[in-house]
Design a protein around this motif. Structure first.
Motif, mmCIF file in Angstrom:
data_model
loop_
_atom_site.group_PDB
_atom_site.id
_atom_site.type_symbol
_atom_site.label_atom_id
_atom_site.label_comp_id
_atom_site.label_asym_id
_atom_site.label_seq_id
_atom_site.Cartn_x
_atom_site.Cartn_y
_atom_site.Cartn_z
ATOM 1 N N LEU A 151 32.776 42.773 46.486
ATOM 2 C CA LEU A 151 32.546 44.051 47.148
ATOM 3 C C LEU A 151 33.656 45.049 46.890
ATOM 4 N N PHE A 152 34.884 44.562 46.900
ATOM 5 C CA PHE A 152 36.018 45.472 46.799
ATOM 6 C C PHE A 152 36.640 45.528 45.412
ATOM 7 N N PHE A 153 36.295 44.558 44.541
ATOM 8 C CA PHE A 153 36.782 44.563 43.170
ATOM 9 C C PHE A 153 35.595 44.349 42.239
ATOM 10 N N PRO A 154 34.688 45.351 42.104
ATOM 11 C CA PRO A 154 33.492 45.178 41.284
ATOM 12 C C PRO A 154 33.843 44.908 39.835
ATOM 13 N N ILE A 155 33.059 44.026 39.192
ATOM 14 C CA ILE A 155 33.325 43.668 37.806
ATOM 15 C C ILE A 155 32.086 43.875 36.954
ATOM 16 N N SER A 156 32.302 43.915 35.641
ATOM 17 C CA SER A 156 31.201 43.989 34.700
ATOM 18 C C SER A 156 30.670 42.591 34.437
ATOM 19 N N ILE A 157 29.388 42.521 34.163
ATOM 20 C CA ILE A 157 28.803 41.253 33.735
ATOM 21 C C ILE A 157 28.518 41.389 32.252
ATOM 22 N N SER A 158 29.402 40.850 31.427
ATOM 23 C CA SER A 158 29.249 40.995 29.992
ATOM 24 C C SER A 158 29.678 39.722 29.297
ATOM 25 N N HIS A 159 29.305 39.635 28.036
ATOM 26 C CA HIS A 159 29.634 38.449 27.265
ATOM 27 C C HIS A 159 30.684 38.807 26.218
ATOM 28 N N ALA A 160 30.564 38.323 25.007
ATOM 29 C CA ALA A 160 31.554 38.589 23.970
ATOM 30 C C ALA A 160 30.847 38.455 22.637
ATOM 31 N N TRP A 161 31.618 38.490 21.508
ATOM 32 C CA TRP A 161 30.994 38.062 20.262
ATOM 33 C C TRP A 161 30.346 36.709 20.513
ATOM 34 N N ASP A 162 29.285 36.399 19.795
ATOM 35 C CA ASP A 162 28.684 35.078 19.977
ATOM 36 C C ASP A 162 29.628 34.007 19.430
ATOM 37 N N CYS A 163 29.309 32.754 19.726
ATOM 38 C CA CYS A 163 30.205 31.650 19.366
ATOM 39 C C CYS A 163 30.394 31.551 17.856
ATOM 40 N N LEU A 175 37.293 35.128 36.394
ATOM 41 C CA LEU A 175 37.716 34.901 35.012
ATOM 42 C C LEU A 175 37.093 35.870 34.005
ATOM 43 N N ALA A 176 35.929 36.427 34.323
ATOM 44 C CA ALA A 176 35.284 37.339 33.371
ATOM 45 C C ALA A 176 36.148 38.542 33.003
ATOM 46 N N PRO A 177 36.916 39.131 33.936
ATOM 47 C CA PRO A 177 37.718 40.317 33.564
ATOM 48 C C PRO A 177 38.785 40.060 32.507
ATOM 49 N N PHE A 178 39.081 38.785 32.197
ATOM 50 C CA PHE A 178 40.014 38.502 31.105
ATOM 51 C C PHE A 178 39.408 38.866 29.745
ATOM 52 N N HIS A 179 38.090 39.004 29.681
ATOM 53 C CA HIS A 179 37.384 39.153 28.408
ATOM 54 C C HIS A 179 37.109 40.597 28.007
ATOM 55 N N TYR A 180 37.395 41.560 28.858
ATOM 56 C CA TYR A 180 37.048 42.948 28.537
ATOM 57 C C TYR A 180 38.004 43.917 29.219
ATOM 58 N N HIS A 181 37.931 45.161 28.783
ATOM 59 C CA HIS A 181 38.567 46.259 29.508
ATOM 60 C C HIS A 181 37.627 47.449 29.434
ATOM 61 N N ASP A 182 37.146 47.882 30.582
ATOM 62 C CA ASP A 182 36.185 48.980 30.633
ATOM 63 C C ASP A 182 36.908 50.322 30.534
ATOM 64 N N ALA A 183 37.396 50.624 29.351
ATOM 65 C CA ALA A 183 38.079 51.894 29.130
ATOM 66 C C ALA A 183 37.088 53.046 29.266
ATOM 67 N N SER A 184 37.540 54.155 29.803
ATOM 68 C CA SER A 184 36.696 55.348 29.829
ATOM 69 C C SER A 184 36.489 55.820 28.401
ATOM 70 N N PRO A 185 35.425 56.549 28.116
ATOM 71 C CA PRO A 185 35.114 56.936 26.733
ATOM 72 C C PRO A 185 36.205 57.737 26.032
ATOM 73 N N ASP A 186 37.044 58.449 26.791
ATOM 74 C CA ASP A 186 38.097 59.273 26.181
ATOM 75 C C ASP A 186 39.472 58.605 26.231
ATOM 76 N N THR A 187 39.504 57.332 26.556
ATOM 77 C CA THR A 187 40.780 56.617 26.666
ATOM 78 C C THR A 187 41.477 56.513 25.307
ATOM 79 N N VAL A 188 42.790 56.714 25.333
ATOM 80 C CA VAL A 188 43.643 56.405 24.187
ATOM 81 C C VAL A 188 44.594 55.306 24.646
#
Length: 260
Positions: free
Chosen positions: A14-26, A58-71
């Protein structure tokens, strides 16, 4: 005790929403690991299996949801790590590492690298620990080059705290297709291996600061490709995939050399 843990996980969601995503396939993760020289390349798929045992943490170790204009810069990487939380259950304190809700992929790569560098491998237990860290960092360095692992996902807030509904929808709808995109070329492109070999760079790492600079370059390239694919409503093409995959291989080779 299980009920209390369940309610704590609900609190985190509720307080730390995360993305549900995968990665490159195996197949792609194993390809990167094999090209970098890892003895059992399929072991690079293990972090995805481990992740599913406690997905929310553990899922947040696999991604970073950068904003589209992030450098991404080394200073930017330092902003997105973990915080320690304490859970009191039956009179006992349990310390839990809570990742930043936007994901901590960049931080995780640096963290594992530092652990690998610090190991005294004359000790037998540390030899095994090194192998574990090696296949783990291989996986996350693979995740790093996947464009949509550096882009807003669904209705989760991006790294700037804002929601990007259209970009997030694109990520959610195309994510698995992106994961499998390189495997398609492995099956259909006769000279893909030669193209990858020709694209591999020589990277030298002497410190975690060097690593952060390399992470930043790969992440920025991934963000650029993700934006381009979003704007053109398409999957990454062969040239873009070769660039990203070969970059992950290059960085993983540099990590291996730097930690040996």
């Amino acid at each position: 005790m299980r009920e209390k843990l369940k309610y704590f996980i609900v609190f985190l969601i509720l307080f730390f929403p995360i993305s549900i995503s995968h990665a490159w396939d195996c197949k792609t993760h194993a390809y990167i690991a094999k090209k970098a020289g890892i003895r059992i390349p399929e072991a690079a798929c293990m972090p995805d299996i481990i992740r599913d045992e406690n997905y929310d943490l553990l899922a947040p170790f696999h991604y970073h949801d950068a904003s589209p204009d992030t450098v991404v810069t080394p200073e930017y990487i330092d902003k997105f790590g973990i915080k320690e939380a304490f859970l009191l259950v039956d009179g006992k304190n349990f310390r839990i590492s809570v990742p930043h809700p936007a994901g901590v992929l960049y931080w995780k790569i640096v963290q594992i690298y530092e652990k690998m560098k610090s190991l005294d491998r004359t000790k037998p237990d540390n030899v095994l620990a090194y192998e574990y860290y090696l296949v783990s960092i291989a996986h996350y360095i693979g995740d790093l080059s996947q464009p949509l692992h550096n882009f807003p996902y669904g209705d989760s807030p991006a790294s700037d705290g804002k929601m990007y509904e259209k970009e997030g929808y694109f990520n959610r709808e195309y994510h698995i297709k992106f994961d499998e995109a390189f495997s398609h070329y492995l099956n259909t492109s006769a000279d893909i291996h030669i193209k990858i070999d020709n694209a591999i760079k020589q990277i030298k790492l002497s410190s975690k600061e060097d690593l952060k600079k390399e992470i930043s370059e790969i992440a920025n390239s991934a963000i650029k490709i993700a934006n381009k694919c979003y704007n053109e409503n398409r999957l990454p093409n062969e040239e873009e995939l070769i660039k990203q995959i070969s970059w992950s291989i290059s960085l993983l080779r540099a990590v291996i050399i730097s930690t040996n």
